[in-house]
Design a protein around this motif. Sequence first.
Motif, mmCIF file in Angstrom:
data_model
loop_
_atom_site.group_PDB
_atom_site.id
_atom_site.type_symbol
_atom_site.label_atom_id
_atom_site.label_comp_id
_atom_site.label_asym_id
_atom_site.label_seq_id
_atom_site.Cartn_x
_atom_site.Cartn_y
_atom_site.Cartn_z
ATOM 1 N N HIS A 14 -11.796 -2.201 29.881
ATOM 2 C CA HIS A 14 -13.130 -1.697 30.203
ATOM 3 C C HIS A 14 -14.083 -2.888 30.379
ATOM 4 O O HIS A 14 -14.085 -3.802 29.572
ATOM 5 C CB HIS A 14 -13.562 -0.796 29.038
ATOM 6 C CG HIS A 14 -14.887 -0.166 29.232
ATOM 7 N ND1 HIS A 14 -15.453 0.663 28.293
ATOM 8 C CD2 HIS A 14 -15.785 -0.226 30.247
ATOM 9 C CE1 HIS A 14 -16.631 1.078 28.733
ATOM 10 N NE2 HIS A 14 -16.850 0.558 29.904
ATOM 11 N N THR A 15 -14.901 -2.860 31.441
ATOM 12 C CA THR A 15 -15.867 -3.936 31.652
ATOM 13 C C THR A 15 -17.284 -3.430 31.397
ATOM 14 O O THR A 15 -17.719 -2.451 31.994
ATOM 15 C CB THR A 15 -15.781 -4.484 33.097
ATOM 16 O OG1 THR A 15 -14.452 -4.912 33.340
ATOM 17 C CG2 THR A 15 -16.730 -5.658 33.293
ATOM 18 N N VAL A 16 -17.990 -4.100 30.506
ATOM 19 C CA VAL A 16 -19.386 -3.755 30.226
ATOM 20 C C VAL A 16 -20.265 -4.692 31.060
ATOM 21 O O VAL A 16 -20.090 -5.907 31.024
ATOM 22 C CB VAL A 16 -19.712 -3.930 28.725
ATOM 23 C CG1 VAL A 16 -21.200 -3.698 28.461
ATOM 24 C CG2 VAL A 16 -18.867 -2.974 27.888
ATOM 25 N N ARG A 17 -21.162 -4.107 31.843
ATOM 26 C CA ARG A 17 -22.032 -4.931 32.682
ATOM 27 C C ARG A 17 -23.469 -4.455 32.608
ATOM 28 O O ARG A 17 -23.741 -3.348 32.140
ATOM 29 C CB ARG A 17 -21.523 -4.980 34.111
ATOM 30 C CG ARG A 17 -21.183 -3.615 34.701
ATOM 31 C CD ARG A 17 -20.449 -3.726 36.002
ATOM 32 N NE ARG A 17 -21.291 -4.359 37.029
ATOM 33 C CZ ARG A 17 -20.874 -4.612 38.267
ATOM 34 N NH1 ARG A 17 -19.643 -4.314 38.626
ATOM 35 N NH2 ARG A 17 -21.677 -5.175 39.148
ATOM 36 N N GLN A 33 -14.993 -7.067 36.852
ATOM 37 C CA GLN A 33 -14.612 -5.660 36.767
ATOM 38 C C GLN A 33 -13.288 -5.399 37.501
ATOM 39 O O GLN A 33 -12.456 -4.625 37.051
ATOM 40 C CB GLN A 33 -15.714 -4.779 37.355
ATOM 41 C CG GLN A 33 -15.463 -3.299 37.091
ATOM 42 C CD GLN A 33 -16.711 -2.456 37.266
ATOM 43 O OE1 GLN A 33 -17.783 -2.971 37.607
ATOM 44 N NE2 GLN A 33 -16.590 -1.174 37.028
ATOM 45 N N GLU A 50 -14.859 1.128 20.557
ATOM 46 C CA GLU A 50 -13.538 1.496 21.087
ATOM 47 C C GLU A 50 -12.410 1.043 20.161
ATOM 48 O O GLU A 50 -11.264 1.407 20.363
ATOM 49 C CB GLU A 50 -13.331 0.867 22.474
ATOM 50 C CG GLU A 50 -14.171 1.516 23.571
ATOM 51 C CD GLU A 50 -13.824 0.960 24.954
ATOM 52 O OE1 GLU A 50 -12.671 0.519 25.157
ATOM 53 O OE2 GLU A 50 -14.716 0.959 25.816
ATOM 54 N N ASP A 92 -24.076 -5.642 24.124
ATOM 55 C CA ASP A 92 -23.517 -4.322 24.435
ATOM 56 C C ASP A 92 -21.993 -4.350 24.508
ATOM 57 O O ASP A 92 -21.319 -3.398 24.116
ATOM 58 C CB ASP A 92 -24.073 -3.812 25.771
ATOM 59 C CG ASP A 92 -25.547 -3.406 25.650
ATOM 60 O OD1 ASP A 92 -26.033 -3.285 24.506
ATOM 61 O OD2 ASP A 92 -26.195 -3.228 26.701
ATOM 62 N N ALA A 93 -21.452 -5.443 25.040
ATOM 63 C CA ALA A 93 -19.992 -5.543 25.180
ATOM 64 C C ALA A 93 -19.331 -5.545 23.804
ATOM 65 O O ALA A 93 -18.333 -4.857 23.577
ATOM 66 C CB ALA A 93 -19.615 -6.805 25.952
ATOM 67 N N VAL A 148 -26.258 -7.973 27.646
ATOM 68 C CA VAL A 148 -24.929 -7.525 28.106
ATOM 69 C C VAL A 148 -23.861 -7.927 27.085
ATOM 70 O O VAL A 148 -22.980 -7.144 26.728
ATOM 71 C CB VAL A 148 -24.579 -8.119 29.493
ATOM 72 C CG1 VAL A 148 -23.182 -7.698 29.920
ATOM 73 C CG2 VAL A 148 -25.601 -7.702 30.530
ATOM 74 N N GLU A 174 -19.559 -2.128 22.297
ATOM 75 C CA GLU A 174 -18.569 -1.253 22.923
ATOM 76 C C GLU A 174 -17.166 -1.543 22.357
ATOM 77 O O GLU A 174 -16.398 -0.631 22.069
ATOM 78 C CB GLU A 174 -18.591 -1.480 24.444
ATOM 79 C CG GLU A 174 -17.616 -0.636 25.242
ATOM 80 C CD GLU A 174 -17.924 0.856 25.189
ATOM 81 O OE1 GLU A 174 -19.098 1.206 24.956
ATOM 82 O OE2 GLU A 174 -16.981 1.660 25.351
ATOM 83 N N GLY A 184 -16.960 -8.410 28.823
ATOM 84 C CA GLY A 184 -18.417 -8.414 28.947
ATOM 85 C C GLY A 184 -18.833 -9.294 30.112
ATOM 86 O O GLY A 184 -18.540 -10.490 30.118
ATOM 87 N N VAL A 209 -11.923 -5.515 25.713
ATOM 88 C CA VAL A 209 -13.136 -5.148 26.445
ATOM 89 C C VAL A 209 -13.702 -6.422 27.060
ATOM 90 O O VAL A 209 -13.698 -7.487 26.422
ATOM 91 C CB VAL A 209 -14.179 -4.470 25.521
ATOM 92 C CG1 VAL A 209 -15.584 -4.536 26.120
ATOM 93 C CG2 VAL A 209 -13.796 -3.011 25.263
#
Length: 300
Positions: free
Chosen positions: A158-161, A149, A182, A174-175, A171, A178, A135, A133
């Motif tokens: 997957h990119t968390v932004r 991204q 996952e 959250d990354a 951020v 996530e 971030g 993942v």
Amino acid sequence: LVRLRSRLSRSQNTLGKGLLTLLSRDRLDEDTWEEVEDTLLTADVGVAPTQELVERLRTRVKVLGTRTPAELRTLLHEELVALIGPESDRTVRSTRDGDGPAVVLVVGVNGVGKTTTTGKLARVLVADGRRVVLGAADTFRAAAADQLQTWGERVGAHTVRGPEGGDPASVAFDAVKEGIAEGVDTVLVDTAGRLHTKTGLMDELGKVKRVVEKHGPVDEVLLVLDATTGQNGLVQARVFAEVVDITGIVLTKLDGTAKGGIVIAVQRELGVPVKLVGLGEGADDLAPFEPAAFVDALIG
Ligand code: GDP
């Protein structure tokens, strides 16, 4: 190795070849040793490592007496590798044994190649079978999240932004969240590198690390430095090292400089190994740093 050599030789080579030529002279007088010293300093090896290397070369050349080119090459190779420190652990920690994802923070000043390195590293890890993942915690440079991204989409990560100009620490938090949800192997967090004021950077980066640590320990903090900036990179390294415990160095743009000696200087300065090198802008241009192969490429 062939690729490393071709990349470095574009502009590099001056260091290794220059040294070999100097050492091959019939008479190694004081002037020659001074030239050896100058060559090392010009390549950004740094004062203390230069003196150490010259001392060792002088001693060994004296013991050797007459020198064949092959002997000299071996000797120089051995000494440069020894100076770089072959025994360091240069693996990037990218998994934890059954205890959530490994968290890797990628830090550095804007423009050094941080986002590109994060993307390339994701690609390498995915190719190795890791699930990743990303971030995008560089919320201050407008294009950084998009850029990351795009890398993510390319490699299937997957990119968390967050919102542009938003809180980088949130951020990053959250990354990692996530990544845990996952069940991936690695969370790579690209951070913001505004060196506008030292305090600003300290606050921001320190906060990112503290907030991420609410999920658990950070496994790796990679400091990205642009090899073409020479001694400036060392100044940056010192500032970052005051804020976070750096666990590895990524030296980018080695394809664009004749100053490969910075590899030696920066490790000495921080006491932290160079783990990866950037050798171009392409997706495949991130390589693990291997002292013996690097010195081979330097000497040509
Ligand atoms: P950031 O601001 O630190 O995130 O920097 P970027 O990742 O956006 O990179 C800045 C520029 O450096 C981009 O044009 C990259 O393509 C380029 N770059 C990054 N790594 C390398 C490298 O190893 N070699 C070369 N020649 N260019 C690089």
